[in-house]
Design an enzyme around this catalytic site. Structure first.
Site, mmCIF file in Angstrom:
data_model
loop_
_atom_site.group_PDB
_atom_site.id
_atom_site.type_symbol
_atom_site.label_atom_id
_atom_site.label_comp_id
_atom_site.label_asym_id
_atom_site.label_seq_id
_atom_site.Cartn_x
_atom_site.Cartn_y
_atom_site.Cartn_z
ATOM 1 N N ARG A 74 33.524 38.078 41.057
ATOM 2 C CA ARG A 74 32.254 38.076 42.165
ATOM 3 C C ARG A 74 32.213 36.783 42.949
ATOM 4 N NH1 ARG A 74 33.005 42.284 40.150
ATOM 5 N NH2 ARG A 74 31.648 43.369 38.654
ATOM 6 N N LYS A 115 27.355 41.330 42.291
ATOM 7 C CA LYS A 115 27.122 42.710 41.594
ATOM 8 C C LYS A 115 27.281 42.434 40.190
ATOM 9 C CE LYS A 115 29.867 46.905 41.678
ATOM 10 N NZ LYS A 115 31.050 47.579 42.140
#
Length: 172
Positions: free
Chosen positions: A95, A130
């Protein structure tokens, strides 16, 4: 670059390249080692970009993401073996990369806390990631000027190596 900075190349996934520090043997410098490798890769890519731009050619830009924390590591396969890592740390590192900016090294708070005495970082704020919510993220700007060998603060100097040596000799 990866081997020189005591990192382990794990795999390529599409156009992603994953490596890890502190595996298979844990160490206290893995985050520093990863940032040094990132700075070296970033410098090479920026130099390549400048050359290609001056010639009107297309170029690649990279996002670099670094996170630090516990993980599970092991060998997978029956006929062909591969060393791999799993866990939330791996997901958060991914991420950091995907939430990054081309040409920059994007790190989590955990990494910033481990490297703060060595590198200048700028706070990006809480960045949505996310399946992770918001994560405090930072950009690595340079080596701290007082620890650098060069005016651009990209090359570690004697003071950096002395401080790094102290980190490697610390007890767990």
């Amino acid at each position: 670059v990866i081997a020189r900075h005591k990192l382990e190349k794990l795999k390529t996934i599409g156009d992603s390249y994953m490596c890890a520090g502190g595996v298979p043997l844990p160490n206290k410098t893995h985050a520093i080692d990863a940032v040094l490798a990132g700075l070296e890769i970033q410098a090479f890519m920026n130099q390549t970009k400048a050359i290609k731009q001056s010639r009107g050619m297309t170029y690649w830009e990279l996002r670099l993401g670094i996170h630090s924390g516990p993980l599970v590591a092991g060998v997978i396969g029956e006929k062909k073996f591969a060393y791999d890592v799993w866990g939330d740390t791996v997901n958060t590192a991914s991420r950091c990369e995907s939430s990054g900016v081309p040409g920059r090294i994007n790190i989590s708070r955990e990494v910033r806390d481990r490297i703060d005495e060595f590198f200048v970082c700028s706070y990006r704020g809480k960045v949505p990631a996310k399946h992770k919510g918001e994560i405090d993220m930072y950009f690595v700007e340079s080596i701290r000027p007082e620890l650098a060998l060069d005016p651009e603060a990209r090359i570690p100097g004697p003071a950096f190596h002395e401080l790094y040596g102290k980190r490697t000799s610390e007890k767990s």
